[in-house]
Design an enzyme around this catalytic site. Structure first.
Site, PDB file in Angstrom:
ATOM      1  N   ASP A  56      -0.973 -32.993  -2.859  1.00  0.00           N
ATOM      2  CA  ASP A  56      -0.207 -32.569  -3.711  1.00  0.00           C
ATOM      3  C   ASP A  56      -0.229 -30.958  -3.682  1.00  0.00           C
ATOM      4  O   ASP A  56       0.495 -30.017  -3.807  1.00  0.00           O
ATOM      5  CB  ASP A  56      -0.315 -32.832  -5.207  1.00  0.00           C
ATOM      6  CG  ASP A  56       0.275 -34.261  -5.058  1.00  0.00           C
ATOM      7  OD1 ASP A  56       0.451 -35.086  -4.189  1.00  0.00           O
ATOM      8  OD2 ASP A  56       0.243 -34.703  -6.526  1.00  0.00           O
ATOM      9  N   HIS A 103       0.797 -41.368  -3.617  1.00  0.00           N
ATOM     10  CA  HIS A 103       1.193 -41.442  -5.006  1.00  0.00           C
ATOM     11  C   HIS A 103       1.229 -43.245  -5.315  1.00  0.00           C
ATOM     12  O   HIS A 103       0.970 -43.428  -6.442  1.00  0.00           O
ATOM     13  CB  HIS A 103       2.369 -40.660  -5.163  1.00  0.00           C
ATOM     14  CG  HIS A 103       2.342 -39.288  -5.091  1.00  0.00           C
ATOM     15  ND1 HIS A 103       3.307 -38.349  -4.867  1.00  0.00           N
ATOM     16  CD2 HIS A 103       1.313 -38.486  -5.146  1.00  0.00           C
ATOM     17  CE1 HIS A 103       3.010 -37.322  -4.710  1.00  0.00           C
ATOM     18  NE2 HIS A 103       1.663 -37.183  -5.016  1.00  0.00           N
ATOM     19  N   HIS A 113       3.853 -33.431  12.866  1.00  0.00           N
ATOM     20  CA  HIS A 113       2.547 -33.917  12.544  1.00  0.00           C
ATOM     21  C   HIS A 113       2.427 -34.730  11.529  1.00  0.00           C
ATOM     22  O   HIS A 113       1.840 -34.585  10.245  1.00  0.00           O
ATOM     23  CB  HIS A 113       1.400 -32.545  12.321  1.00  0.00           C
ATOM     24  CG  HIS A 113       0.087 -32.806  12.415  1.00  0.00           C
ATOM     25  ND1 HIS A 113      -0.568 -32.063  13.520  1.00  0.00           N
ATOM     26  CD2 HIS A 113      -0.675 -33.521  12.136  1.00  0.00           C
ATOM     27  CE1 HIS A 113      -1.692 -32.360  13.507  1.00  0.00           C
ATOM     28  NE2 HIS A 113      -1.856 -33.554  12.700  1.00  0.00           N
ATOM     29  N   ASN A 130      -5.777 -34.210  22.169  1.00  0.00           N
ATOM     30  CA  ASN A 130      -6.675 -33.950  21.200  1.00  0.00           C
ATOM     31  C   ASN A 130      -7.758 -34.958  21.411  1.00  0.00           C
ATOM     32  O   ASN A 130      -7.599 -36.194  21.588  1.00  0.00           O
ATOM     33  CB  ASN A 130      -5.864 -34.648  19.893  1.00  0.00           C
ATOM     34  CG  ASN A 130      -4.786 -33.518  19.443  1.00  0.00           C
ATOM     35  OD1 ASN A 130      -4.479 -32.547  20.154  1.00  0.00           O
ATOM     36  ND2 ASN A 130      -4.078 -34.033  18.454  1.00  0.00           N
ATOM     37  N   ASN A 168       2.717 -34.660  17.404  1.00  0.00           N
ATOM     38  CA  ASN A 168       1.112 -34.830  17.506  1.00  0.00           C
ATOM     39  C   ASN A 168       0.615 -36.086  17.377  1.00  0.00           C
ATOM     40  O   ASN A 168       1.098 -37.002  16.264  1.00  0.00           O
ATOM     41  CB  ASN A 168       0.620 -33.978  16.287  1.00  0.00           C
ATOM     42  CG  ASN A 168      -1.064 -34.173  16.183  1.00  0.00           C
ATOM     43  OD1 ASN A 168      -1.768 -33.433  16.922  1.00  0.00           O
ATOM     44  ND2 ASN A 168      -1.395 -35.015  15.020  1.00  0.00           N
ATOM     45  N   GLU A 169      -0.007 -36.468  18.429  1.00  0.00           N
ATOM     46  CA  GLU A 169      -0.739 -37.778  18.455  1.00  0.00           C
ATOM     47  C   GLU A 169       0.034 -39.167  18.081  1.00  0.00           C
ATOM     48  O   GLU A 169      -0.027 -39.952  17.216  1.00  0.00           O
ATOM     49  CB  GLU A 169      -1.934 -38.061  17.428  1.00  0.00           C
ATOM     50  CG  GLU A 169      -3.046 -36.817  17.695  1.00  0.00           C
ATOM     51  CD  GLU A 169      -4.156 -37.111  17.039  1.00  0.00           C
ATOM     52  OE1 GLU A 169      -4.376 -38.015  16.100  1.00  0.00           O
ATOM     53  OE2 GLU A 169      -5.440 -36.467  17.376  1.00  0.00           O
ATOM     54  N   GLN A 184      -1.641 -31.291   5.434  1.00  0.00           N
ATOM     55  CA  GLN A 184      -3.076 -31.373   5.276  1.00  0.00           C
ATOM     56  C   GLN A 184      -3.525 -30.019   4.525  1.00  0.00           C
ATOM     57  O   GLN A 184      -4.627 -29.962   3.577  1.00  0.00           O
ATOM     58  CB  GLN A 184      -3.958 -31.496   6.380  1.00  0.00           C
ATOM     59  CG  GLN A 184      -3.739 -32.843   7.220  1.00  0.00           C
ATOM     60  CD  GLN A 184      -4.426 -33.004   8.379  1.00  0.00           C
ATOM     61  OE1 GLN A 184      -3.974 -32.750   9.296  1.00  0.00           O
ATOM     62  NE2 GLN A 184      -5.557 -33.690   8.464  1.00  0.00           N
ATOM     63  N   TYR A 212     -11.922 -36.337  20.351  1.00  0.00           N
ATOM     64  CA  TYR A 212     -13.083 -36.170  19.498  1.00  0.00           C
ATOM     65  C   TYR A 212     -14.112 -37.127  19.869  1.00  0.00           C
ATOM     66  O   TYR A 212     -15.236 -36.641  19.711  1.00  0.00           O
ATOM     67  CB  TYR A 212     -12.613 -36.645  18.080  1.00  0.00           C
ATOM     68  CG  TYR A 212     -11.632 -35.650  17.365  1.00  0.00           C
ATOM     69  CD1 TYR A 212     -10.388 -35.880  17.624  1.00  0.00           C
ATOM     70  CD2 TYR A 212     -12.272 -34.637  16.520  1.00  0.00           C
ATOM     71  CE1 TYR A 212      -9.557 -35.076  16.862  1.00  0.00           C
ATOM     72  CE2 TYR A 212     -11.395 -33.815  15.882  1.00  0.00           C
ATOM     73  CZ  TYR A 212     -10.137 -34.047  16.016  1.00  0.00           C
ATOM     74  OH  TYR A 212      -9.134 -33.172  15.419  1.00  0.00           O
ATOM     75  N   ARG A 272      -2.498 -22.874  15.983  1.00  0.00           N
ATOM     76  CA  ARG A 272      -1.739 -24.174  15.903  1.00  0.00           C
ATOM     77  C   ARG A 272      -1.634 -24.593  14.536  1.00  0.00           C
ATOM     78  O   ARG A 272      -2.500 -24.859  13.609  1.00  0.00           O
ATOM     79  CB  ARG A 272      -2.283 -25.123  16.731  1.00  0.00           C
ATOM     80  CG  ARG A 272      -1.491 -26.433  16.876  1.00  0.00           C
ATOM     81  CD  ARG A 272      -2.218 -27.620  17.532  1.00  0.00           C
ATOM     82  NE  ARG A 272      -1.422 -28.682  17.284  1.00  0.00           N
ATOM     83  CZ  ARG A 272      -1.483 -29.937  17.202  1.00  0.00           C
ATOM     84  NH1 ARG A 272      -2.896 -30.319  17.523  1.00  0.00           N
ATOM     85  NH2 ARG A 272      -0.646 -30.904  17.023  1.00  0.00           N
ATOM     86  N   GLU A 276      -6.860 -29.993  20.123  1.00  0.00           N
ATOM     87  CA  GLU A 276      -7.684 -30.432  19.010  1.00  0.00           C
ATOM     88  C   GLU A 276      -9.058 -30.749  19.559  1.00  0.00           C
ATOM     89  O   GLU A 276      -9.161 -31.612  20.511  1.00  0.00           O
ATOM     90  CB  GLU A 276      -7.251 -31.631  17.964  1.00  0.00           C
ATOM     91  CG  GLU A 276      -6.131 -31.278  16.930  1.00  0.00           C
ATOM     92  CD  GLU A 276      -5.707 -32.328  16.223  1.00  0.00           C
ATOM     93  OE1 GLU A 276      -6.767 -32.975  15.714  1.00  0.00           O
ATOM     94  OE2 GLU A 276      -4.548 -32.329  15.523  1.00  0.00           O
TER      95      GLU A 276
HETATM   96  C1  NOJ Z   1      -6.395 -35.776  14.659  1.00  0.00           C
HETATM   97  C2  NOJ Z   1      -5.188 -35.084  13.432  1.00  0.00           C
HETATM   98  O1  NOJ Z   1      -4.001 -34.455  14.409  1.00  0.00           O
HETATM   99  C3  NOJ Z   1      -5.551 -34.483  12.451  1.00  0.00           C
HETATM  100  O2  NOJ Z   1      -4.527 -34.457  11.679  1.00  0.00           O
HETATM  101  C4  NOJ Z   1      -6.770 -34.892  11.926  1.00  0.00           C
HETATM  102  O3  NOJ Z   1      -7.258 -34.173  10.629  1.00  0.00           O
HETATM  103  C5  NOJ Z   1      -8.144 -34.745  12.972  1.00  0.00           C
HETATM  104  N1  NOJ Z   1      -7.681 -35.598  14.125  1.00  0.00           N
HETATM  105  C6  NOJ Z   1      -9.339 -35.323  12.498  1.00  0.00           C
HETATM  106  O4  NOJ Z   1      -9.234 -36.845  12.281  1.00  0.00           O
END
Ligand code: NOJ
Length: 499
Positions: A70, A57, A140, A328, A184-185, A37, A330, A95, A397
């Site tokens: 990129d 791509h 990740h 994580n 991750n996730e 990212q 949200y 992290r 997160e």
């Molecule tokens: C979870 C992910 O681990 C992360 O890569 C992502 O950008 C965020 N949540 C927000 O969506």
């Protein structure tokens, strides 16, 4: 008079006098990012193609604004700016994740890319210089494409490939990295990447590939934990965990017992899918998952369920393989009733849950899936304490998306309210939350949303070649929080119009 009293009450609530506002001693604060990212430099200095390079791509129409990783925020070249930003925030830890295809371009350990090693050593040294601890994720989402060509996480051989990659990373970087995250996730990887097209590699083998993936992924995670435990832990004196993502499910009507049961089922399908095998005494997949999927599979005319429980060997081998529970979190969804969700494919994870859900709750953000429901966070944390035998927890997160404004009151309010929930569960329920990582440092490549959804506390202008970073108001808020270990009360952080 009445007016003054109302203002007084609002100030009291938002200033936190009604709640505890100070974090306990030893609680740590950080921010989180991920290699794909932010790094960019997708095909230089020896890095090979990963599944996100391939997806962006070959199918750019799948990315909301047509952007890709990129160049991203060009952190491969500008890591020092990131480290300076971290130092400005004053965080205890950072992290970050390692890019597998930058370190081992073939995906296997036959060739090691010296530039990749140099890059991560330089980044780790820059962090050490500022006294910022690295918390490093091995995987990740950016799988080398060469391994995806062999089936990726649907291929059990990945257990060996992941172990070899981890072995190399522990050996090479283990003197500088004391805190590791294996994966991750896992839900997003397996469900969105193999059971759907929402994430790379976008295999869309719904109801089949997602469960093949979870089998391999949990075994691979466990093998890497055991490797660290047996070979490196004593020498390197570190810790290792997994980061599991959660959308917390609540019944839309808490008095409706059927909805209450279904919300529990949905939580077992989402969080329990990966947490139950690792964090319960019993081990293995949650019983309700195994039962539902077996029943559905029989109805589809299969002779074997699409998800099979692990055998005894693997149940034991996977159990207990995480020093902390990394979460994580949200948002929260509501369960409205039994049945097949209108958006569910057949077969699929969603259909297997037997629940119909809605996101119609709380205030919105720039991401369709992200609604602001702080109370759900508290409920999730209490549920984790009771379901998983009171584990020590890191929030690996948590964050909020908007379209990129510098006066990001929405983000500050979100952080303030979610952090308040953490304080509540620590002080009132004795949930052992030990640290918190805000997602994220700089606006970055938000997967299929590209740069259209911004999660950073630093704004990044991606139209400029030098990708300038500008602190948002939330950066000042977080800086004040980290400096005092207390939720900031300063009026300037709170948009009076929104209170
Ligand atoms: C979870 C992910 O681990 C992360 O890569 C992502 O950008 C965020 N949540 C927000 O969506």
């Amino acid at each position: 008079m009445v007016w003054l009293a109302i203002i007084g009450l609002l100030t009291l609530c938002h200033s936190g006098i009604a709640h505890r506002t100070k974090f306990p001693d030893g609680f740590t604060f950080g921010v989180a990012t991920a290699a794909h990212q932010i790094e960019g430099a997708w095909n230089i200095s020896g890095k090979s193609e990963n599944v996100w390079d391939r997806l962006t791509h070959s199918r750019p129409e799948l990315i909301a604004d047509g952007t890709n990783g990129d160049v991203a925020t060009d952190s491969y070249h500008r890591y020092q700016e990131d480290v300076d930003a971290l130092a400005y925030l004053g965080v205890d830890f950072y992290r970050l994740s390692l890019s597998w295809s930058r370190i081992l371009p073939s995906g296997r350990n036959n060739y090691i890319n010296p530039d990749g090693i140099r890059y991560y050593n330089a980044l780790l040294d820059a962090l050490a210089e500022k006294n910022i601890e690295p918390l490093v994720t091995l995987f990740h989402w950016d799988l080398p494409q060469s391994l995806q060509d062999l089936g990726g996480w649907a291929n059990p051989k990945m257990i060996d490939f992941f172990r070899d990659y981890a072995d190399f990373c522990f050996r090479e970087f283990g003197d500088k990295i004391k805190s590791w995250i294996t994966i991750n996730e896992p839900y997003e990887i397996c469900e969105d990447g193999y059971g759907d097209e929402k994430k790379a590699p976008a295999i869309d083998s719904h109801g089949v590939g997602n469960y093949l993936c979870s089998d391999t992924l949990l075994k691979a995670h466990a093998e890497v934990f055991h490797l660290y435990n047996e070979t490196y832990r004593e020498k390197q004196n570190g810790t290792i965990m997994i980061s599991i993502n959660s959308i917390w499910y609540e019944p839309s009507d808490p008095e409706n017992t059927e909805q209450v049961t279904l919300a529990e089922t949905a939580n077992q399908f989402k969080f329990g899918w990966f947490a139950h095998p690792i964090f319960t005494e019993q081990g293995g997949y949650p019983a309700v998952m195994v039962e539902n999927i077996a029943r559905e599979s029989m109805q589809e005319g299969l002779t074997k369920p699409r998800l099979q429980q692990f055998d005894d060997y693997w149940i034991q081998r996977i159990k207990g393989t995480s020093d902390f529970l990394g979460i994580n979190h949200y948002t929260t969804f509501l369960v409205t009733g039994p049945g097949v969700d209108p958006t569910a494919k057949s077969p699929s994870w969603l259909k297997d849950t037997g629940a119909v859900t809605t996101m119609e709750v709380g205030e919105d953000s720039a991401s369709e899936w992200l609604r602001v429901v702080p109370a759900g966070f508290g409920n999730l944390l209490r549920w984790c304490k009771s379901s998983y035998n009171d584990p020590p927890i890191y929030i690996t997160e948590n964050g909020f998306s908007d379209r990129g404004t510098l006066e990001d009151y929405g983000r500050i309010k979100y952080l303030n309210d979610y952090l308040t929930e953490i304080l509540n569960v620590i002080y009132e329920d004795n949930v052992r939350v030990l640290g918190y990582a805000l997602w994220t440092l700089v606006d970055n490549f938000e997967w299929r949303a590209g740069f259209s959804e911004r999660f950073g506390v630093y704004y990044v202008d991606i139209t400029q070649p030098d990708r300038p970073r500008t602190p948002k108001l939330s950066a000042e808020y977080y800086r004040a929080l980290v400096a005092t270990r207390e939720l900031p009360q300063d009026e300037r952080f709170f948009d009076q119009a929104r209170l």
